[in-house]
Write a protein that holds these residues in place. Structure first.
Motif, mmCIF file in Angstrom:
data_model
loop_
_atom_site.group_PDB
_atom_site.id
_atom_site.type_symbol
_atom_site.label_atom_id
_atom_site.label_comp_id
_atom_site.label_asym_id
_atom_site.label_seq_id
_atom_site.Cartn_x
_atom_site.Cartn_y
_atom_site.Cartn_z
ATOM 1 N N VAL A 18 17.725 45.618 79.377
ATOM 2 C CA VAL A 18 17.465 46.460 77.607
ATOM 3 C C VAL A 18 16.626 45.793 77.304
ATOM 4 O O VAL A 18 15.532 46.501 76.964
ATOM 5 C CB VAL A 18 19.178 45.932 76.684
ATOM 6 N N TYR A 116 26.945 44.110 73.829
ATOM 7 C CA TYR A 116 26.269 45.391 73.710
ATOM 8 C C TYR A 116 25.420 45.689 72.262
ATOM 9 O O TYR A 116 24.496 45.559 72.510
ATOM 10 C CB TYR A 116 27.119 46.048 74.489
ATOM 11 N N SER A 120 21.620 45.950 72.070
ATOM 12 C CA SER A 120 20.986 46.639 71.454
ATOM 13 C C SER A 120 20.296 46.589 70.167
ATOM 14 O O SER A 120 19.020 47.041 70.149
ATOM 15 C CB SER A 120 21.682 47.587 71.663
#
Length: 164
Positions: A18, A116, A120
């Motif tokens: 990410v 997560y 994000s």
């Protein structure tokens, strides 16, 4: 491998990917152009960069993108804003990875989803930061350089489905 070590490995890999996606995505073609042969056990350059959170990979990405975009001396001041955004984004993601690293082994499913979400959000914030800096640079480019930049960025992401 135990369940908790699988969980830690998966979470760290996700965090690294990410974080790297903030700048790596736009370098897919650029990396391929500057590195003819994969160097990391046969991994393509993009995969190598995506799986590394070392600071020098950020500098390598900055250099590779600068070359791919054919930044001119007159554009240096605007480019510096893009490079700064890339460095800030990488530092922010690295900080988040470090904060979460020791806690990942004891996460339950809800904690995992929240983590997560945090990655994000950091990714989204970084993308906004990079987009704003890049727009200033892009707006200063002549048409042929914009077309080149479009190609560099267009090379990232899913390709349209082939029609048969």
């Amino acid at each position: 491998m135990t369940s908790s070590s699988k969980h830690v490995g998966r979470s760290l890999a996700l965090a690294t990917l990410v974080g790297a996606s903030l700048t790596l995505g736009l370098l897919g073609q650029a990396s391929a152009q500057t590195a003819a042969t994969p160097k990391d056990g046969g991994k393509p350059p993009a995969a190598t960069a995506a799986t590394s959170s070392k600071p020098e990979t950020v500098e390598q990405r900055i250099s590779t993108l600068k070359t791919a975009l054919k930044i001119t001396p007159d554009q240096e001041s605007k480019w510096d804003g893009v490079a700064k955004a890339m460095r800030e984004n990488a530092a922010s993601m690295e900080k988040l990875v470090q904060e979460k690293q020791g806690k990942m082994a004891n996460m339950n499913a809800v904690d995992d989803l929240k983590t997560y979400q945090e990655f994000s959000q950091a990714n989204l914030d970084g993308l906004k930061n990079l987009s704003a800096a890049f727009k200033t640079l892009y707006d200063s480019m002549p048409a042929d350089q914009k077309k080149n930049a479009d190609g560099v960025f267009d090379s990232f992401g899913p390709k349209p489905a082939q029609r048969g």
